[in-house]
Design a protein around this motif. Sequence first.
Motif, PDB file in Angstrom:
ATOM      1  N   UNK A 145       0.446  -1.081   0.044  1.00 24.95           N
ATOM      2  CA  UNK A 145       0.088   0.084  -0.366  1.00 24.95           C
ATOM      3  C   UNK A 145       0.974   0.968   0.011  1.00 24.95           C
ATOM      4  N   UNK A 146       2.214   1.280   0.466  1.00 23.28           N
ATOM      5  CA  UNK A 146       2.906   2.582   0.502  1.00 23.28           C
ATOM      6  C   UNK A 146       3.551   2.533  -0.649  1.00 23.28           C
ATOM      7  N   UNK A 147       4.222   1.640  -1.028  1.00 24.69           N
ATOM      8  CA  UNK A 147       5.142   1.673  -2.577  1.00 24.69           C
ATOM      9  C   UNK A 147       3.593   2.462  -3.422  1.00 24.69           C
ATOM     10  N   UNK A 148       3.123   1.513  -3.746  1.00 27.26           N
ATOM     11  CA  UNK A 148       1.530   2.463  -4.214  1.00 27.26           C
ATOM     12  C   UNK A 148       1.473   4.115  -4.454  1.00 27.26           C
ATOM     13  N   UNK A 149       1.222   4.062  -3.164  1.00 25.73           N
ATOM     14  CA  UNK A 149       0.995   5.570  -2.977  1.00 25.73           C
ATOM     15  C   UNK A 149       2.338   6.371  -3.188  1.00 25.73           C
ATOM     16  N   UNK A 150       3.152   5.613  -2.996  1.00 21.43           N
ATOM     17  CA  UNK A 150       4.652   6.730  -3.153  1.00 21.43           C
ATOM     18  C   UNK A 150       4.775   6.865  -4.720  1.00 21.43           C
ATOM     19  N   UNK A 151       4.728   5.905  -5.747  1.00 14.90           N
ATOM     20  CA  UNK A 151       4.240   6.158  -6.893  1.00 14.90           C
ATOM     21  C   UNK A 151       3.591   6.949  -7.628  1.00 14.90           C
ATOM     22  N   UNK A 152       2.033   6.975  -6.592  1.00 14.92           N
ATOM     23  CA  UNK A 152       1.453   7.775  -6.917  1.00 14.92           C
ATOM     24  C   UNK A 152       2.375   9.388  -6.503  1.00 14.92           C
TER      25      UNK A 152
END
Length: 65
Positions: free
Chosen positions: A33-40
């Motif tokens: 979940x954190x990785x996806x937020x960072x990419x966004x």
Amino acid sequence: MARRLEYHGVVHVMIDATGRVEDVSVIKPSHPAYDAAVVRAARQWAFTPASRGGRPVASETAIEV
């Protein structure tokens, strides 16, 4: 593990000659979940472009988050 309050990872960012982010990829994942937020978020970042011979050029960098 998902209850940790801090996550650490690394993203690879490709930056065009205008300083805009062209591509982002996770090279050291921390939490899905954190990785996806960072990419966004990283897709919205703006940089001062690198230069070669006084002219702006595309570049890439790894950023620890």
